[in-house]
Design an enzyme around this catalytic site. Structure first.
Site: not given
Length: 528
Positions: A210-211, A273
């Site tokens: 999950d950048h 996110h």
């Protein structure tokens, strides 16, 4: 890299054991990332060009990867090493900050092999043979990292074939599997994908990326909370009125209709996110700042989310879809007019939700979360709004309401921390004004900066899973959203109504009502 830069990134020098040798405070090029080979599946695609190769280039340029490192790209595209390097050089140049000498050094580590069929076991035997040769050439000690930059439909097949070819085995070096979102499209498919992965890879080997968690300002949430005694004592239901989390994008779907029609805003942004940011804001302090302990606390928050039900859905969820409008002075088409989108599509591009966390710290404090495409501007931020004054001692001298204090954490693109409070107006006898204490996140810092992908790629090489989503966290996120996703998909009488909003507006007006009915306002929509 110098010892000084090493300390900027990793903190004070620590004793490190490499083999039988102990060393203290060694420079990053020797000890930051372990030797390894990285295989990128889908290497001819957009993700590799825009994010992965530019990030690896910058890590190499800054001395943050081992000298014993190489990249092997693979996809169906017919290319050789030189043509792949040429395509990647073009991508790195377009990304900016190109250094010819740094690229010349990095490009020596880039290789490519064509895989005609990802379901063909022979392709993986060839891949294994190439890897073994490169492992010997670069001295990677058998360590390998497989990055799946492919459509999600290929994840299970690739993982299965890697296992059949013996490349998930860790008897000679570690083996790590990095998976991009979406991890499944609902709870059932996510669990099925997990079961397939577990046939060949252990949970410790799987890195669900999950950048967003790799963004410095997201990580700063924990530092701000737990390194400052002025915040943590009031970070609870006694002092906080509500929390707002907004992740807004000004862009549309950018020719990704196939993906977005399958995903929609809840799968694209909420399942990963936004719920992960919420967990960081709401979690309890771990005993020690260590990966598994931090992830334990994030999971506890997700487990405490009050379930959405059919009875409460209408008062807790608003979904919308953008129509034609104007963004940043330019005309923008509606979602149904985007290339590849059906004219009768009911896929939401916006959602706002009221969420509660049933635990001692947060009981009955609403968390208002929203995300959407085609907002007036791109911005991601967290608003912590404190409760109003318990007693108006100035009621006979100050007219009107005295607004609440607020802490605002801006994640992107303007990375700031702001604190809103009240002070006396100069020159007046008794008159208040709102003031904002404003801190730019990068102010006064001239050291090394890593973007989100650089950070998560480096952490994968280091084996640090703090910024990655664990299986139980992933499962809890899907469980929380399951009923909403099912109702939206059914489009029945109990389903949330799909509302429409013009491109360039902050979502449908009904999303304002969601929060206004509680006597509150969205920030940037008239609120704090």
């Amino acid at each position: 890299m110098t010892d000084e830069k090493h300390r900027e990134y990793h903190g004070p020098a620590a004793t490190i054991t490499v083999g039988n040798v102990e060393t203290t405070g060694q420079p990053c090029e020797e000890f930051c990332s372990e030797p390894c080979g990285m295989v990128i599946f889908g290497a001819s695609g957009d993700l590799a060009k825009r994010k992965l190769i530019p990030s690896l280039y910058r890590l190499s340029k800054n001395g943050l990867v081992s000298k014993n490192f190489f990249v092997l790209g693979t996809s169906r595209a017919k290319m050789d090493d030189e043509s792949f390097r040429s395509a990647m050089e073009k991508a790195v140049r377009e990304d900016g900050g190109f250094d010819a000498a740094a690229w010349a050094e990095f490009s020596k580590r880039i290789f490519y092999t064509t895989a005609d069929d990802l379901a063909d076991g022979a392709s993986y035997d060839r891949l294994k043979a190439i890897l073994e040769g490169k492992n010997m050439e670069f001295g990677t000690l058998g360590n390998r990292m497989f990055y799946l930059a492919t459509p999600p439909s290929a994840y299970a097949e690739i993982a299965d074939k890697l296992g059949m070819a013996g490349m998930s085995d860790e008897s000679n070096g570690w083996s790590r599997l990095v998976i991009e979102k979406p991890f499944g499209r609902d709870l059932k498919s996510a669990l099925e994908l997990n079961e397939t992965l577990y046939k060949n890879f252990k949970e410790e080997q799987i890195y669900r990326i999950d950048h967003y968690l790799g963004k410095d300002t997201v990580q700063n949430i924990l530092m701000l909370r737990f390194a400052n005694t002025i915040f943590e004592p009031i970070w609870n239901r006694r002092y906080i009125d509500h929390v707002q989390i907004t992740v807004a994008e000004s862009i549309g779907i950018e020719k990704r209709a196939g993906y977005y029609e399958e995903a929609g805003i809840l799968r694209d942004m909420f399942q990963n996110h936004i719920l992960q940011i919420l967990a960081l804001v709401a979690m309890e302090p771990p005993a020690v700042y260590e990966s598994e302990l931090v992830r334990d606390e994030r999971v506890k928050v997700l487990r405490a989310l009050r379930p959405l039900s059919m009875d409460t859905m209408r008062g807790s969820l608003v979904v919308g879809q953008y129509t034609a409008g104007e963004v940043d002075g330019k005309p923008a088409v509606g979602y149904r007019d985007e290339e590849g989108v059906p004219k009768d599509s009911v896929t939401p591009t916006f959602a706002a939700m009221k969420v509660f966390i049933d635990n001692w710290r947060w009981q009955d404090v609403p968390f208002y979360i929203r995300s959407g495409k085609r907002f007036p501007k791109k911005h991601s931020e967290i608003l912590i709004q404190f409760k109003p004054l318990p007693h108006r001692m100035f009621k006979d001298t100050v007219y009107g309401e005295i607004g609440p204090n607020a802490l605002i954490l801006m994640i992107q693109p303007d990375e700031r921390v702001q604190l809103k409070f009240h002070t006396k107006n100069p020159g007046s006898r008794v008159n208040l004004r709102d003031v904002i204490m404003d801190f730019s996140y990068k102010q006064g810092y001239a050291g090394l900066l890593l973007d989100a992908y650089e950070r998560v790629i480096l952490d994968c090489m280091l084996g640090d899973k703090m910024l990655f989503v664990r299986e139980d966290g992933m499962r809890l996120c899907w469980s929380f959203l399951t009923e909403a996703l099912e109702l939206i998909g059914e489009q029945g009488p109990s389903s949330p109504e799909l509302l429409f909003y013009g491109a360039g507006s902050p979502g449908p007006i009904e999303s304002d009502f969601l929060i206004q009915l509680d006597g509150r306002l969205w920030r940037n929509n008239g609120g704090i």
